[in-house]
Design a protein around this motif. Structure first.
Motif, PDB file in Angstrom:
ATOM      1  N   LEU A 124       0.790  -1.093  -0.118  1.00  0.00           N
ATOM      2  CA  LEU A 124       0.019  -0.094  -0.194  1.00  0.00           C
ATOM      3  C   LEU A 124       1.038   1.420  -0.105  1.00  0.00           C
ATOM      4  CD1 LEU A 124      -2.890  -1.057   2.612  1.00  0.00           C
ATOM      5  CD2 LEU A 124      -2.933  -0.542   0.019  1.00  0.00           C
ATOM      6  N   LEU A 125       1.965   1.262   0.631  1.00  0.00           N
ATOM      7  CA  LEU A 125       2.884   2.435   0.822  1.00  0.00           C
ATOM      8  C   LEU A 125       3.407   2.567  -0.383  1.00  0.00           C
ATOM      9  CD1 LEU A 125       4.472   2.172   4.276  1.00  0.00           C
ATOM     10  CD2 LEU A 125       2.928   3.926   3.393  1.00  0.00           C
ATOM     11  N   GLY A 126       4.057   1.445  -1.024  1.00  0.00           N
ATOM     12  CA  GLY A 126       4.644   1.757  -2.476  1.00  0.00           C
ATOM     13  C   GLY A 126       3.534   2.158  -3.477  1.00  0.00           C
ATOM     14  N   ASP A 127       2.201   1.654  -3.417  1.00  0.00           N
ATOM     15  CA  ASP A 127       1.369   2.127  -4.373  1.00  0.00           C
ATOM     16  C   ASP A 127       1.113   3.768  -4.141  1.00  0.00           C
ATOM     17  OD1 ASP A 127       0.817  -0.151  -5.623  1.00  0.00           O
ATOM     18  OD2 ASP A 127      -0.810  -0.598  -4.384  1.00  0.00           O
ATOM     19  N   ALA A 128       0.935   4.049  -2.697  1.00  0.00           N
ATOM     20  CA  ALA A 128       0.675   5.726  -2.311  1.00  0.00           C
ATOM     21  C   ALA A 128       2.023   6.491  -2.911  1.00  0.00           C
ATOM     22  CB  ALA A 128       0.649   5.704  -1.004  1.00  0.00           C
ATOM     23  N   LEU A 129       3.184   6.070  -2.866  1.00  0.00           N
ATOM     24  CA  LEU A 129       4.524   6.851  -2.927  1.00  0.00           C
ATOM     25  C   LEU A 129       4.512   7.028  -4.440  1.00  0.00           C
ATOM     26  CD1 LEU A 129       6.938   7.871  -1.493  1.00  0.00           C
ATOM     27  CD2 LEU A 129       8.057   5.590  -2.305  1.00  0.00           C
ATOM     28  N   VAL A 130       3.950   6.078  -5.248  1.00  0.00           N
ATOM     29  CA  VAL A 130       3.931   6.493  -6.810  1.00  0.00           C
ATOM     30  C   VAL A 130       3.263   7.478  -7.168  1.00  0.00           C
ATOM     31  CG1 VAL A 130       3.417   5.474  -8.871  1.00  0.00           C
ATOM     32  CG2 VAL A 130       4.781   4.131  -7.188  1.00  0.00           C
ATOM     33  N   ARG A 131       2.002   7.645  -6.109  1.00  0.00           N
ATOM     34  CA  ARG A 131       1.147   8.806  -6.539  1.00  0.00           C
ATOM     35  C   ARG A 131       1.453  10.124  -5.945  1.00  0.00           C
ATOM     36  NH1 ARG A 131      -2.504   4.735  -5.663  1.00  0.00           N
ATOM     37  NH2 ARG A 131      -2.973   5.613  -3.338  1.00  0.00           N
TER      38      ARG A 131
END
Length: 67
Positions: free
Chosen positions: A54-61
């Protein structure tokens, strides 16, 4: 400390880092995902992999918005 009015989330390390950054005049942001309930002592039930994903997905945004 806990976030909100008696909520189910606690954030301890992040506050210290963000406060130090503020005092140093350094911009900072904390991104956090929940991997376990505050009162869950059985670490086998903690979901680190899901939280990291989830953090990885959020970081990309988030990164492009901050840049």
């Amino acid at each position: 400390g806990r976030i909100g009015g008696g909520g189910d989330v606690e954030a301890m390390e992040g506050f210290g880092v963000l406060r130090a950054a503020e005092l140093a005049g350094v911009p900072a942001v904390e991104l956090r995902a929940i991997s376990n309930a505050v009162d869950e002592a059985d670490r086998a039930k903690w979901r680190f992999d899901d939280a990291f994903a989830l953090l990885g997905d959020a970081l990309v945004r988030v990164v492009p918005v901050l840049s």
